[in-house]
Enzyme design. Structure first.
Site, PDB file in Angstrom:
ATOM      1  N   CYS A 214      66.412 -11.932-146.231  1.00 59.21           N
ATOM      2  CA  CYS A 214      65.693 -11.272-147.241  1.00 59.21           C
ATOM      3  C   CYS A 214      67.354 -10.784-148.029  1.00 59.21           C
ATOM      4  O   CYS A 214      67.723 -11.962-148.251  1.00 59.21           O
ATOM      5  CB  CYS A 214      65.511  -9.823-147.043  1.00 59.21           C
TER       6      CYS A 214
ATOM      7  N   HIS B 138      60.668 -11.481-143.394  1.00 61.80           N
ATOM      8  CA  HIS B 138      61.121 -11.307-142.151  1.00 61.80           C
ATOM      9  C   HIS B 138      60.953 -11.170-140.383  1.00 61.80           C
ATOM     10  O   HIS B 138      60.525 -11.124-139.820  1.00 61.80           O
ATOM     11  CB  HIS B 138      61.783  -9.290-142.182  1.00 61.80           C
TER      12      HIS B 138
ATOM     13  N   GLU C  65      62.952 -11.019-137.929  1.00 60.61           N
ATOM     14  CA  GLU C  65      63.158 -10.150-136.476  1.00 60.61           C
ATOM     15  C   GLU C  65      62.052  -9.604-136.199  1.00 60.61           C
ATOM     16  O   GLU C  65      62.666  -8.532-135.166  1.00 60.61           O
ATOM     17  CB  GLU C  65      64.991 -10.592-137.147  1.00 60.61           C
TER      18      GLU C  65
HETATM   19  N1  LIG Z   1      64.635  -5.703-147.032  1.00 59.74           N
HETATM   20  C1  LIG Z   1      65.284  -5.802-147.468  1.00 59.74           C
HETATM   21  O1  LIG Z   1      66.801  -6.655-146.896  1.00 59.74           O
HETATM   22  C2  LIG Z   1      65.473  -5.395-149.310  1.00 59.74           C
HETATM   23  C3  LIG Z   1      66.591  -6.383-150.107  1.00 59.74           C
HETATM   24  C4  LIG Z   1      66.586  -6.352-151.231  1.00 59.74           C
HETATM   25  N2  LIG Z   1      67.256  -4.315-151.454  1.00 59.74           N
HETATM   26  C5  LIG Z   1      65.784  -5.426-152.736  1.00 59.74           C
HETATM   27  O2  LIG Z   1      64.855  -4.952-152.595  1.00 59.74           O
HETATM   28  O3  LIG Z   1      65.261  -7.189-152.477  1.00 59.74           O
END
Ligand SMILES: NC(=O)CC[C@H](N)C(=O)O
Length: 275
Positions: free
Chosen positions: A105, A235, A237
Site C-alpha cells: 500500500c 494488505h 499482513e
Molecule cells: N493503507 C494505506 O497504506 C493507505 C495509503 C495511502 N495513505 C492512501 O490512502 O492511498
C-alpha cells in the site's frame, strides 16, 4: 544455521509495522525488527544486516504532496550520519546483493515513486509509473479478489494457483504508467503479478467495486524483472489467520490466511538463497 532476518521500516506515518513484523515471523523469518526511519538515517540500524525489507502501509507525511512522495524524496536524497554515504546507496547495495523488498500500500506507493518498480534494466531510481486518486474520488475500504499471473517472476507468489483474497484500504491506488510502452513491457514480461478480478479469479476486471480504484489493466501488484522486488495495494499482513476473514463465522476456511503465503515464500527464498 545463520538467521533469516527481516526489517520493517516505520516512522513519519506508517501504521502497519506491527502486523508486518508479525507476518514475517509467522511466515518463517527467525527475526523481524521494526526500525524507525530515524534509526536508519542516524546509522544505528543498517539495511545491510537484513535479508528482507518491508515498506509498509500508512499515511507517510499525511499523504501531503501525494501519497509517499515526500518520503520517496527523503529516501533518495538523505545522507546517513557518520558514513558519508546516502541512504539510497544502502538500498542499491541491498538490491544488488539479491535480497527481497516488499512494499504494501503506502510502501508500494513509495517504491513506485522512488522508481524501484518496475525496475527495468536494473534501474531502480527512475519513476515510470504512479499510484494516484481512486476513480470514485473517495477512500475505499473493502476486500478484493486478486488474480495471480502464473508466468510472473515474483518470488512472493510462487505456488499460488489462481489468486488470493485480501483487504484493501486506500485513497490513492489507481495504477498508471507514464506511456503505453511502459505498460506494454510490464505486460510482456509478466510483471503485473496481481490483478483485480471476480471471485473465480478467471479474468481481470475494470468493474467497480471489484476493481476499487480504476487501475490501468486492473493492476493491483507489480514486481521487477528479477521477481525479488514487489509491491501491492492490498494488505497481505492483514490476512494471516482465518479469523481476519470477513465471513469466518459462516464459511469453512483454512487456518492460514491468503496473505501469509507471500511471507512464507519470502522466508523460504531467503533460507535457500541468502543465508
Ligand atoms: N493503507 C494505506 O497504506 C493507505 C495509503 C495511502 N495513505 C492512501 O490512502 O492511498
Amino acid at each position: 544455521m545463520k538467521k533469516t532476518r527481516a526489517i520493517v521500516i516505520t516512522g513519519n506515518g506508517t501504521n502497519c509495522e506491527t502486523e508486518a513484523a508479525h507476518a514475517c515471523r509467522l511466515g518463517g523469518f527467525d527475526e523481524a525488527v521494526i526500525a524507525h526511519i530515524a534509526e536508519i538515517l542516524s546509522g544505528e540500524v543498517r539495511l545491510d544486516d537484513f535479508h528482507f525489507l518491508n515498506l509498509t502501509g500508512g499515511f507517510l507525511d499525511g499523504d501531503d504532496l501525494g501519497s509517499a512522495k515526500a518520503q520517496a524524496n527523503r529516501l533518495k536524497h538523505a545522507g546517513v550520519s557518520g558514513t558519508g554515504e546516502k541512504l539510497v546507496e544502502q538500498f542499491t547495495r541491498f538490491i544488488a546483493a539479491g535480497k527481497l523488498i516488499l512494499g504494501v500500500c503506502n510502501g508500494f506507493q513509495l517504491m513506485v515513486k522512488m522508481g524501484m518498480l518496475p525496475g527495468f534494466d536494473g534501474d531502480f531510481l527512475t519513476q515510470r509509473t504512479t499510484l494516484t486518486f481512486n476513480d470514485c474520488g473517495r477512500f475505499q475500504d473493502r476486500w478484493v479478489y486478486l488474480k495471480t499471473d502464473a508466468a510472473s517472476p515474483s518470488v512472493f507468489t510462487t505456488g499460488i494457483e489462481h489468486g488470493i483474497y485480501l483487504p484493501m484500504r486506500h485513497g490513492e491506488g489507481k495504477f498508471l504508467c507514464d506511456s503505453p510502452a511502459t505498460l506494454e513491457r510490464i505486460e510482456r514480461e509478466h510483471l503485473a503479478v496481481l490483478k483485480y478480478s471476480g471471485p473465480d479469479y478467471a479474468a481481470a476486471t475494470m468493474e467497480f467495486p471489484l476493481n476499487p480504484n480504476g487501475a490501468q489493466n486492473a493492476i493491483a501488484g507489480l514486481c521487477d524483472p528479477t521477481g525479488r522486488l514487489m509491491g501491492l495495494m492490498p494488505h497481505p499482513e492483514a490476512f494471516v489467520h482465518y479469523t481476519q476473514h470477513p465471513r469466518w463465522t459462516r464459511e469453512e476456511l483454512p487456518e492460514e490466511g491468503d496473505g501469509l503465503k507471500l511471507y512464507r515464500n519470502a522466508a523460504e527464498y531467503v533460507r535457500k538463497n541468502l543465508v
